[in-house]
Design a protein around this motif. Structure first.
Motif, short mmCIF file in Angstrom:
data_model
loop_
_atom_site.label_atom_id
_atom_site.label_comp_id
_atom_site.label_asym_id
_atom_site.label_seq_id
_atom_site.Cartn_x
_atom_site.Cartn_y
_atom_site.Cartn_z
N THR A 102 -13.71 0.89 -2.40
CA THR A 102 -13.21 -0.16 -1.49
C THR A 102 -14.14 -1.35 -1.35
N GLY A 103 -15.43 -1.17 -1.67
CA GLY A 103 -16.41 -2.23 -1.46
C GLY A 103 -16.87 -2.34 -0.03
N GLU A 104 -16.44 -1.41 0.82
CA GLU A 104 -16.84 -1.45 2.22
C GLU A 104 -18.33 -1.12 2.36
N LEU A 105 -19.00 -1.84 3.27
CA LEU A 105 -20.42 -1.62 3.54
C LEU A 105 -20.59 -0.75 4.77
N PHE A 106 -21.53 0.17 4.69
CA PHE A 106 -21.85 1.04 5.81
C PHE A 106 -23.36 1.00 6.03
N PRO A 107 -23.83 0.43 7.15
CA PRO A 107 -25.26 0.49 7.43
C PRO A 107 -25.66 1.94 7.72
N THR A 108 -26.82 2.32 7.26
CA THR A 108 -27.32 3.67 7.56
C THR A 108 -28.23 3.57 8.77
N GLY A 109 -29.39 4.14 8.70
CA GLY A 109 -30.33 4.09 9.80
C GLY A 109 -31.71 4.47 9.31
N THR A 110 -32.66 4.49 10.23
CA THR A 110 -34.03 4.85 9.88
C THR A 110 -34.50 6.09 10.62
N ALA A 111 -33.65 6.70 11.43
CA ALA A 111 -34.04 7.86 12.22
C ALA A 111 -34.03 9.16 11.41
N ALA A 112 -33.34 9.15 10.27
CA ALA A 112 -33.23 10.36 9.44
C ALA A 112 -33.41 9.95 7.98
N PRO A 113 -33.67 10.91 7.11
CA PRO A 113 -33.76 10.58 5.68
C PRO A 113 -32.42 10.02 5.16
N VAL A 114 -32.50 9.16 4.17
CA VAL A 114 -31.29 8.56 3.60
C VAL A 114 -30.34 9.64 3.13
N ALA A 115 -30.85 10.72 2.58
CA ALA A 115 -29.99 11.81 2.10
C ALA A 115 -29.10 12.36 3.20
#
Length: 92
Positions: free
Chosen positions: A65-78
């Motif tokens: 879809t090309g949709e962007l989802f911001p992650t976070g820094t509180a947990a590992p990217v995995a």
């Protein structure tokens, strides 16, 4: 399907204004891109070597879809990727 170049362009557009704070100017650039089964994980940071950031969490770009989802820094990217694969939301 979204390819890596398109994923990079989408995130570049999203982060273009991030460094415009006159108190702390910096130029946002893509630092690394990783693929996974449903898209891309796009990491960004400052172009300037003397600038240190906190909170610059990578984005997940959905390859269909090309949709962007911001992650976070509180947990590992995995963990954010696992949540996204399980629920469609990196935050669970």
């Amino acid at each position: 399907m979204i390819d890596e170049g398109q994923a990079r362009a989408l995130v570049e557009q999203e982060i273009a204004d991030f460094g415009n704070d006159p108190r702390s100017p910096w130029t946002p650039v893509i630092k690394r891109v990783e693929s996974f089964e449903r898209g891309w994980i796009v990491y960004y940071g400052p172009r300037e070597r003397d600038v240190r950031l906190a909170g610059n969490a990578p984005f997940i770009v959905d390859n269909s879809t090309g949709e962007l989802f911001p992650t976070g820094t509180a947990a590992p990217v995995a963990e954010y990727v696992a949540n996204y694969l399980r629920t469609g939301n990196p935050h669970g």
